[in-house]
Design a protein around this motif. Structure first.
Motif, PDB file in Angstrom:
ATOM      1  N   UNK A  18      18.285 -30.581  61.541  1.00  0.00           N
ATOM      2  CA  UNK A  18      19.245 -29.867  60.695  1.00  0.00           C
ATOM      3  C   UNK A  18      19.503 -30.659  59.425  1.00  0.00           C
ATOM      4  N   UNK A  19      19.506 -29.956  58.301  1.00  0.00           N
ATOM      5  CA  UNK A  19      19.812 -30.590  57.018  1.00  0.00           C
ATOM      6  C   UNK A  19      20.722 -29.687  56.210  1.00  0.00           C
ATOM      7  N   UNK A  61      22.917 -19.537  61.204  1.00  0.00           N
ATOM      8  CA  UNK A  61      21.973 -19.644  62.319  1.00  0.00           C
ATOM      9  C   UNK A  61      21.476 -21.079  62.448  1.00  0.00           C
ATOM     10  N   UNK A  62      21.220 -21.732  61.335  1.00  0.00           N
ATOM     11  CA  UNK A  62      20.744 -23.119  61.361  1.00  0.00           C
ATOM     12  C   UNK A  62      21.781 -24.042  61.997  1.00  0.00           C
ATOM     13  N   UNK A  63      23.027 -23.911  61.594  1.00  0.00           N
ATOM     14  CA  UNK A  63      24.090 -24.762  62.144  1.00  0.00           C
ATOM     15  C   UNK A  63      24.286 -24.488  63.637  1.00  0.00           C
ATOM     16  N   UNK A  64      24.233 -23.226  64.032  1.00  0.00           N
ATOM     17  CA  UNK A  64      24.413 -22.890  65.445  1.00  0.00           C
ATOM     18  C   UNK A  64      23.246 -23.380  66.288  1.00  0.00           C
ATOM     19  N   UNK A  65      22.041 -23.328  65.743  1.00  0.00           N
ATOM     20  CA  UNK A  65      20.874 -23.860  66.460  1.00  0.00           C
ATOM     21  C   UNK A  65      21.035 -25.357  66.711  1.00  0.00           C
ATOM     22  N   UNK A  66      21.465 -26.074  65.680  1.00  0.00           N
ATOM     23  CA  UNK A  66      21.623 -27.524  65.796  1.00  0.00           C
ATOM     24  C   UNK A  66      22.605 -27.897  66.896  1.00  0.00           C
ATOM     25  N   UNK A  67      23.628 -27.076  67.105  1.00  0.00           N
ATOM     26  CA  UNK A  67      24.627 -27.356  68.126  1.00  0.00           C
ATOM     27  C   UNK A  67      24.332 -26.750  69.479  1.00  0.00           C
ATOM     28  N   UNK A  68      23.233 -25.999  69.604  1.00  0.00           N
ATOM     29  CA  UNK A  68      23.002 -25.246  70.837  1.00  0.00           C
ATOM     30  C   UNK A  68      21.680 -25.514  71.537  1.00  0.00           C
ATOM     31  N   UNK A  69      20.679 -26.002  70.826  1.00  0.00           N
ATOM     32  CA  UNK A  69      19.329 -26.074  71.384  1.00  0.00           C
ATOM     33  C   UNK A  69      18.882 -27.518  71.569  1.00  0.00           C
ATOM     34  N   UNK A  70      18.333 -27.802  72.748  1.00  0.00           N
ATOM     35  CA  UNK A  70      17.766 -29.118  73.058  1.00  0.00           C
ATOM     36  C   UNK A  70      16.303 -28.962  73.443  1.00  0.00           C
ATOM     37  N   UNK A  71      15.579 -30.071  73.409  1.00  0.00           N
ATOM     38  CA  UNK A  71      14.158 -30.071  73.753  1.00  0.00           C
ATOM     39  C   UNK A  71      13.961 -29.537  75.174  1.00  0.00           C
ATOM     40  N   UNK A  72      12.970 -28.657  75.341  1.00  0.00           N
ATOM     41  CA  UNK A  72      12.612 -28.142  76.653  1.00  0.00           C
ATOM     42  C   UNK A  72      13.337 -26.882  77.072  1.00  0.00           C
ATOM     43  N   UNK A  73      14.367 -26.488  76.338  1.00  0.00           N
ATOM     44  CA  UNK A  73      15.113 -25.296  76.742  1.00  0.00           C
ATOM     45  C   UNK A  73      14.314 -24.024  76.494  1.00  0.00           C
ATOM     46  N   UNK A  74      14.406 -23.069  77.435  1.00  0.00           N
ATOM     47  CA  UNK A  74      13.696 -21.798  77.260  1.00  0.00           C
ATOM     48  C   UNK A  74      14.430 -20.920  76.250  1.00  0.00           C
TER      49      UNK A  74
END
Length: 153
Positions: A18-19, A61-74
């Motif tokens: 995220x930037x 959407x970018x900010x919400x992704x940064x706070x919601x998604x981790x490596x390996x999640x479906x």
């Protein structure tokens, strides 16, 4: 419009990068999609070749992704497909990107709890641009009357 919209089902292959930019947030991550097929001869599920995509998103959407998604999640990713070619060191490479419109967790493989981010509230001491002193006095009286009514109840 002649855009190619795709929906991909797979896993987050990298952490979300995220930037903050001048126009709002920007996020990107790599997304892995591995097809599974039933092999009739072996009577087993067989994994196909994994395809990797770079998923780009902007603003909220970018900010919400940064706070919601981790490596390996479906995940399920829906967006515009973009194919680009670059030449480096004499080799031509093809990259496939998805400009995300929506991203969510794949609930066929687990559960999730949705949370709305807190809303940004205006500063309480800030006055709206077009309020006159007469309007402010009338609003103050209305608040006092409402408070008196609540006290009686």
């Amino acid at each position: 419009m002649n855009e190619t919209l795709v929906t991909l089902v797979g896993n987050a292959a990298t952490a979300v990068d995220f930037r903050e930019t001048a126009t709002g947030g920007m996020a990107r991550f790599r997304f892995a999609v591995t097809p599974r097929r039933w092999d009739r001869e072996k009577q087993l599920w067989a994994d196909g070749r994994t395809s990797f995509y770079t998923v780009w998103s902007w603003r909220t959407l970018a900010a919400n992704l940064a706070g919601s998604v981790s490596v390996g999640e479906p995940l399920v990713v829906h967006g515009r497909l973009k194919v680009r070619e670059e030449e480096k060191a004499g080799q031509r490479r093809t990259f496939v990107d998805v400009e995300a419109v929506a991203v969510g967790h794949d609930l066929s493989r687990g559960t999730a709890a949705f949370r709305r981010p807190p809303r940004m509230e205006t500063v309480l001491t800030e006055r709206p641009g077009r309020v006159t002193d007469g309007d402010a006095e009338a609003q103050s009286k209305e608040r006092e009357e409402a408070g008196a009514m609540a006290a009686v109840s």
